[in-house]
Design a protein around this motif. Sequence first.
Motif, short mmCIF file in Angstrom:
data_model
loop_
_atom_site.label_atom_id
_atom_site.label_comp_id
_atom_site.label_asym_id
_atom_site.label_seq_id
_atom_site.Cartn_x
_atom_site.Cartn_y
_atom_site.Cartn_z
N LYS A 70 0.86 -1.24 0.08
CA LYS A 70 -0.01 0.10 -0.04
C LYS A 70 0.78 1.40 -0.08
CE LYS A 70 -3.88 -2.13 0.15
NZ LYS A 70 -4.70 -2.16 -1.26
N LYS A 255 -1.84 6.02 9.20
CA LYS A 255 -3.14 5.39 8.83
C LYS A 255 -2.82 3.74 8.45
CE LYS A 255 -7.30 5.21 5.89
NZ LYS A 255 -7.89 5.97 4.93
N LEU A 256 -1.73 3.95 7.66
CA LEU A 256 -1.40 2.22 6.95
C LEU A 256 -0.63 1.69 8.17
CD1 LEU A 256 -0.15 3.22 3.33
CD2 LEU A 256 -2.20 1.91 4.28
N LYS A 258 -1.05 1.82 11.46
CA LYS A 258 -2.13 1.30 12.47
C LYS A 258 -3.04 0.26 11.93
CE LYS A 258 -2.70 5.99 14.94
NZ LYS A 258 -3.40 7.10 14.96
N GLN A 259 -3.20 0.28 10.64
CA GLN A 259 -4.12 -0.64 9.86
C GLN A 259 -3.20 -2.10 9.75
OE1 GLN A 259 -5.01 0.14 5.81
NE2 GLN A 259 -5.74 -1.83 5.40
N TYR A 260 -2.00 -2.11 9.75
CA TYR A 260 -1.32 -3.22 9.52
C TYR A 260 -0.41 -3.86 10.54
CZ TYR A 260 -2.77 -3.47 4.64
OH TYR A 260 -3.39 -3.39 3.53
#
Length: 270
Positions: A70, A255-256, A258-260
């Motif tokens: 991403k 954001k990425l 925290k997502q992964y």
Amino acid sequence: MKLKQTFTKLGLTLLTGAAFLGVLGVTSSSKAANYQSDLVSQKQLTIGLEGTYKPYSYRQDGKLTGFEVKLGQALAKKLGLKAKFVPTKWDSLVAGVGADKYDLVLNNITQTPERKKNYRFSTPYIYSRYALISPKKAKLTKVQAIKGKTLAEGTGTNNAQVAKKYGAKISASGEFANSLALVRQGRADGTINSLEAYYAYAKSNKKVSDLNVTDLSKQVKPVKVSALLKKDNRQLQKAVDQALKQLAKDGTLSKLSKQYFGADITKAPK
């Protein structure tokens, strides 16, 4: 007469302005040309990665995904390019940059003095923490305790370097899941890997109660993870650094992360 002089001055001003803009145009296009000339293929950002290291890059339903996938797509978009990923085994991944197989590598790679001699690095995009994983009964909680022990590590990885530094013997293992299998089978005393990778593994694998996991953040400094580029590609590095700065500013990196990873590990530890 005065009117004629006024038009004459105006004409000179317009010509001067046009010439100035022309110079700017040449400078701008020159910079763009320098940056474009660094690319393996025009109009696309070619990215090398393993594609087997969750949550950094892995396959889900046959498609590549993960934090660095991403991130690569976001970087390419900021640069006005299309992202193309080239999955490559670790043993030849870094060398692929020098062989012009791709423009850069996004694969949880840290900056080391040795690598800096031959390659160029972007500014860091995450700060990775190490974890020491061993069988529950072994109770390996101190990095000093691995001296003389056999640890399952990827050849040439940061994890292997840490293990060697503290006196461990290395049992070659290319994938995280395979490293854990060697530990469980008793063929390795443990493994040092990223704490983030373990968290991601634990999410999708309920049977982890047989493992002892120690966060080494207070024993081994978190490391700077960056994009690795060819030594000559200075203009591309500058463009990537600028894009990373924008992604940090607009919140995409956080954001990425925290997502992964379940936490924001994109900022330097204080």
